[in-house]
Design an enzyme around this catalytic site. Structure first.
Site, PDB file in Angstrom:
ATOM      1  N   GLU A  17      39.122 -21.907  14.846  1.00 52.22           N
ATOM      2  CA  GLU A  17      37.682 -21.725  14.655  1.00 52.22           C
ATOM      3  C   GLU A  17      37.349 -22.014  13.192  1.00 52.22           C
ATOM      4  O   GLU A  17      38.040 -21.541  12.290  1.00 52.22           O
ATOM      5  CB  GLU A  17      37.255 -20.296  15.001  1.00 52.22           C
ATOM      6  N   THR A  48      31.379 -22.435  14.634  1.00 51.77           N
ATOM      7  CA  THR A  48      30.474 -21.289  14.826  1.00 51.77           C
ATOM      8  C   THR A  48      29.011 -21.688  14.624  1.00 51.77           C
ATOM      9  O   THR A  48      28.698 -22.731  14.043  1.00 51.77           O
ATOM     10  CB  THR A  48      30.804 -20.131  13.858  1.00 51.77           C
ATOM     11  N   HIS A  77      29.674 -23.833  19.283  1.00 49.56           N
ATOM     12  CA  HIS A  77      29.183 -22.510  19.670  1.00 49.56           C
ATOM     13  C   HIS A  77      27.649 -22.601  19.782  1.00 49.56           C
ATOM     14  O   HIS A  77      27.009 -23.319  19.009  1.00 49.56           O
ATOM     15  CB  HIS A  77      29.502 -21.464  18.603  1.00 49.56           C
ATOM     16  N   ARG A 107      26.031 -14.794  23.761  1.00 55.80           N
ATOM     17  CA  ARG A 107      24.739 -14.121  23.648  1.00 55.80           C
ATOM     18  C   ARG A 107      24.262 -14.129  22.206  1.00 55.80           C
ATOM     19  O   ARG A 107      23.088 -14.295  21.925  1.00 55.80           O
ATOM     20  CB  ARG A 107      24.853 -12.663  24.115  1.00 55.80           C
ATOM     21  N   GLY A 108      25.212 -13.976  21.252  1.00 57.42           N
ATOM     22  CA  GLY A 108      24.818 -13.773  19.859  1.00 57.42           C
ATOM     23  C   GLY A 108      24.309 -12.351  19.705  1.00 57.42           C
ATOM     24  O   GLY A 108      24.281 -11.579  20.677  1.00 57.42           O
ATOM     25  N   ASP A 109      23.923 -11.999  18.498  1.00 58.75           N
ATOM     26  CA  ASP A 109      23.413 -10.645  18.294  1.00 58.75           C
ATOM     27  C   ASP A 109      21.920 -10.725  18.002  1.00 58.75           C
ATOM     28  O   ASP A 109      21.500 -11.286  16.988  1.00 58.75           O
ATOM     29  CB  ASP A 109      24.204  -9.946  17.193  1.00 58.75           C
ATOM     30  N   ALA A 126      24.992 -14.068  27.933  1.00 53.31           N
ATOM     31  CA  ALA A 126      25.666 -15.362  27.803  1.00 53.31           C
ATOM     32  C   ALA A 126      25.741 -16.116  29.128  1.00 53.31           C
ATOM     33  O   ALA A 126      25.661 -17.347  29.152  1.00 53.31           O
ATOM     34  CB  ALA A 126      27.067 -15.134  27.237  1.00 53.31           C
ATOM     35  N   LYS A 166      30.822 -13.642  34.538  1.00 55.84           N
ATOM     36  CA  LYS A 166      30.528 -14.715  33.565  1.00 55.84           C
ATOM     37  C   LYS A 166      31.607 -15.798  33.627  1.00 55.84           C
ATOM     38  O   LYS A 166      31.311 -16.991  33.620  1.00 55.84           O
ATOM     39  CB  LYS A 166      30.440 -14.074  32.167  1.00 55.84           C
ATOM     40  N   GLN A 176      37.854 -12.202  21.543  1.00 47.88           N
ATOM     41  CA  GLN A 176      37.627 -11.655  20.204  1.00 47.88           C
ATOM     42  C   GLN A 176      39.013 -11.395  19.606  1.00 47.88           C
ATOM     43  O   GLN A 176      39.984 -11.231  20.363  1.00 47.88           O
ATOM     44  CB  GLN A 176      36.844 -10.338  20.351  1.00 47.88           C
TER      45      GLN A 176
HETATM   46  P1  FAD Z   1      27.469 -11.242  26.804  1.00 47.90           P
HETATM   47  O1  FAD Z   1      28.467 -11.844  27.680  1.00 47.90           O
HETATM   48  O2  FAD Z   1      26.032 -11.473  27.126  1.00 47.90           O
HETATM   49  O3  FAD Z   1      27.743  -9.656  26.765  1.00 47.90           O
HETATM   50  C1  FAD Z   1      27.057  -8.820  25.838  1.00 47.90           C
HETATM   51  C2  FAD Z   1      26.929  -7.415  26.414  1.00 47.90           C
HETATM   52  O4  FAD Z   1      26.086  -7.438  27.576  1.00 47.90           O
HETATM   53  C3  FAD Z   1      28.252  -6.804  26.887  1.00 47.90           C
HETATM   54  O5  FAD Z   1      28.220  -5.428  26.622  1.00 47.90           O
HETATM   55  C4  FAD Z   1      28.255  -7.062  28.396  1.00 47.90           C
HETATM   56  O6  FAD Z   1      29.020  -6.101  29.109  1.00 47.90           O
HETATM   57  C5  FAD Z   1      26.785  -6.938  28.725  1.00 47.90           C
HETATM   58  N1  FAD Z   1      26.367  -7.773  29.856  1.00 47.90           N
HETATM   59  C6  FAD Z   1      26.780  -9.040  30.148  1.00 47.90           C
HETATM   60  N2  FAD Z   1      26.150  -9.488  31.248  1.00 47.90           N
HETATM   61  C7  FAD Z   1      25.318  -8.492  31.654  1.00 47.90           C
HETATM   62  C8  FAD Z   1      24.372  -8.351  32.727  1.00 47.90           C
HETATM   63  N3  FAD Z   1      24.166  -9.324  33.606  1.00 47.90           N
HETATM   64  N4  FAD Z   1      23.683  -7.199  32.812  1.00 47.90           N
HETATM   65  C9  FAD Z   1      23.878  -6.172  31.927  1.00 47.90           C
HETATM   66  N5  FAD Z   1      24.752  -6.251  30.892  1.00 47.90           N
HETATM   67  C10 FAD Z   1      25.448  -7.399  30.764  1.00 47.90           C
HETATM   68  N6  FAD Z   1      28.229 -14.844  17.406  1.00 47.90           N
HETATM   69  C11 FAD Z   1      27.410 -15.726  16.782  1.00 47.90           C
HETATM   70  O7  FAD Z   1      26.268 -15.374  16.436  1.00 47.90           O
HETATM   71  N7  FAD Z   1      27.826 -17.008  16.506  1.00 47.90           N
HETATM   72  C12 FAD Z   1      29.060 -17.470  16.866  1.00 47.90           C
HETATM   73  O8  FAD Z   1      29.402 -18.631  16.601  1.00 47.90           O
HETATM   74  C13 FAD Z   1      29.943 -16.569  17.552  1.00 47.90           C
HETATM   75  N8  FAD Z   1      31.171 -16.967  17.964  1.00 47.90           N
HETATM   76  C14 FAD Z   1      31.962 -16.117  18.691  1.00 47.90           C
HETATM   77  C15 FAD Z   1      33.190 -16.578  19.201  1.00 47.90           C
HETATM   78  C16 FAD Z   1      34.009 -15.732  19.949  1.00 47.90           C
HETATM   79  C17 FAD Z   1      35.299 -16.271  20.527  1.00 47.90           C
HETATM   80  C18 FAD Z   1      33.615 -14.372  20.166  1.00 47.90           C
HETATM   81  C19 FAD Z   1      34.523 -13.446  20.925  1.00 47.90           C
HETATM   82  C20 FAD Z   1      32.413 -13.899  19.655  1.00 47.90           C
HETATM   83  C21 FAD Z   1      31.558 -14.767  18.940  1.00 47.90           C
HETATM   84  N9  FAD Z   1      30.312 -14.351  18.458  1.00 47.90           N
HETATM   85  C22 FAD Z   1      29.481 -15.236  17.798  1.00 47.90           C
HETATM   86  C23 FAD Z   1      29.872 -12.956  18.634  1.00 47.90           C
HETATM   87  C24 FAD Z   1      29.070 -12.733  19.937  1.00 47.90           C
HETATM   88  O9  FAD Z   1      27.854 -13.434  19.886  1.00 47.90           O
HETATM   89  C25 FAD Z   1      28.822 -11.223  20.045  1.00 47.90           C
HETATM   90  O10 FAD Z   1      30.016 -10.562  20.338  1.00 47.90           O
HETATM   91  C26 FAD Z   1      27.720 -10.797  20.996  1.00 47.90           C
HETATM   92  O11 FAD Z   1      27.353  -9.446  20.701  1.00 47.90           O
HETATM   93  C27 FAD Z   1      28.120 -10.826  22.476  1.00 47.90           C
HETATM   94  O12 FAD Z   1      28.266 -12.080  22.924  1.00 47.90           O
HETATM   95  P2  FAD Z   1      28.799 -12.387  24.416  1.00 47.90           P
HETATM   96  O13 FAD Z   1      28.668 -13.826  24.590  1.00 47.90           O
HETATM   97  O14 FAD Z   1      30.100 -11.730  24.674  1.00 47.90           O
HETATM   98  O15 FAD Z   1      27.651 -11.616  25.278  1.00 47.90           O
END
Ligand code: FAD
Length: 294
Positions: A17, A48, A77, A107-109, A126, A166, A176
């Site tokens: 990464e 990223t 990403h 999803r991002g934050d 996501a 997903k 992570q």
């Molecule tokens: P999701 O899969 O949407 O999950 C987020 C939360 O929602 C979880 O608690 C899950 O249980 C819950 N959830 C999922 N689906 C549902 C549903 N249908 N109903 C209710 N709850 C649900 N961030 C950045 O900003 N830029 C980056 O480039 C970046 N790169 C990353 C690369 C990796 C490999 C990882 C592991 C993380 C990265 N992140 C990045 C951080 C990531 O954006 C955060 O961890 C974010 O908070 C969650 O993303 P996610 O895609 O896992 O979300």
């Protein structure tokens, strides 16, 4: 044209990464890191993405540049947070036109308070971005997996359930970073029980700087085991010794993951590749080695 699914089907993948540089000097350092990485012939590099302002465009530029140079397969990403659906469609369409095939859908934050420049985002999870990427460009789509559970999750059981759904829409997962192999093995096991058939690539962050890794672990909800904290603290005043111990810790973890037959290893390099190179050398992960199909 290389979807990462094809690389995973061929065998073990070794990936890194990187993040897009913010300054000219950072750009020069990144170019040097990419040059040094050539010896490793990484399977792919994931780039990223920051939801805010100008960082969006920098990801696009670096991904397309890597694709055009052809030395390494890029994975872009992309995040739901702070984007309207139409913006995401536009970004994905531009990638498709540029010939990019691999997207990491996140999803991002979400911003704590929405503004005109940074709205809350129209997609909430996501999985919705996975579906959009498939619809817009039939991309090969990866998703994030959180071995210790996502910090926002109401429970680990719920989190695993959402993750399994997903993954069923996507092509593979990248975790992570984590420090206890048990967390990765439990994740894979739980997902197996939920019917997952997608590869889950473990993400490794070598400790090179105590403060940085502690902050990133706090943000991502990753536990740093006491045993590791103690090993690093013993040398905390000597940056070079911290790096050496960090490399040892990551090498031990990767060795155990390799024994478990993982589909690949993904290194969080923070654009500094020395530790990654050293770990791969120690584990005979350079091209031509037995583990790289040599
Ligand atoms: P999701 O899969 O949407 O999950 C987020 C939360 O929602 C979880 O608690 C899950 O249980 C819950 N959830 C999922 N689906 C549902 C549903 N249908 N109903 C209710 N709850 C649900 N961030 C950045 O900003 N830029 C980056 O480039 C970046 N790169 C990353 C690369 C990796 C490999 C990882 C592991 C993380 C990265 N992140 C990045 C951080 C990531 O954006 C955060 O961890 C974010 O908070 C969650 O993303 P996610 O895609 O896992 O979300």
């Amino acid at each position: 044209m290389t979807p990462i699914t094809a690389l995973l089907a061929e065998g073990f993948t070794l990936s890194v990464e990187m993040w897009p540089p913010r300054t000219v000097a950072a750009g020069e350092r990144l170019a040097e890191s990419l040059h040094r990485l050539q010896v490793l012939e990484p399977s792919f590099a994931s780039i990223t993405y920051g939801a805010a302002g100008s960082t969006r465009e920098r990801t696009h530029e670096l991904v397309v540049e890597l694709h055009e140079e052809g030395a390494i397969v890029p994975m872009a990403h992309l995040v739901c947070a702070a984007h309207r659906r139409s913006e995401l469609v536009e970004i994905l369409s531009r990638y498709r036109e540029a010939g990019i095939e691999n997207i990491l859908a996140l999803r991002g934050d979400p911003p704590l308070e929405a503004t005109a420049e940074l709205p809350q985002g129209e997609l909430h999870h996501a999985i919705e971005l996975v579906d959009l990427a498939k619809e817009v460009g039939r991309f090969c789509v990866a998703v994030a997996a959180h071995p210790e559970g996502h910090p926002d999750a109401t429970s680990l059981v719920e989190d695993r359930r959402h993750l399994a759904t997903k993954l069923a829409h996507a092509d593979f997962g990248v975790t992570q970073f984590f420090f206890r192999i048990e967390d990765y093995l439990r994740l894979v096991d739980d997902l197996d029980h939920l019917g997952n058939v997608r590869p889950i690539i473990p993400g490794i962050m070598p400790i090179t700087n105590v403060r940085t890794v502690t902050r990133m672990a706090e943000l991502s909800g990753t536990a740093i085991p006491t045993e590791i904290v103690d090993r690093v603290n013993e040398v905390a005043d000597e940056p070079e010794a911290v790096r050496r111990v960090g490399v040892e810790i990551a090498t031990e973890l990767c060795a155990r993951l390799l024994e478990e037959g993982v589909p690949g290893i993904h290194f969080y390099t923070m654009n500094q590749v020395s530790a990654t190179l050293e770990i791969c050398e120690r584990l005979d992960l350079l091209p031509g080695g037995a583990r790289r199909g040599g």
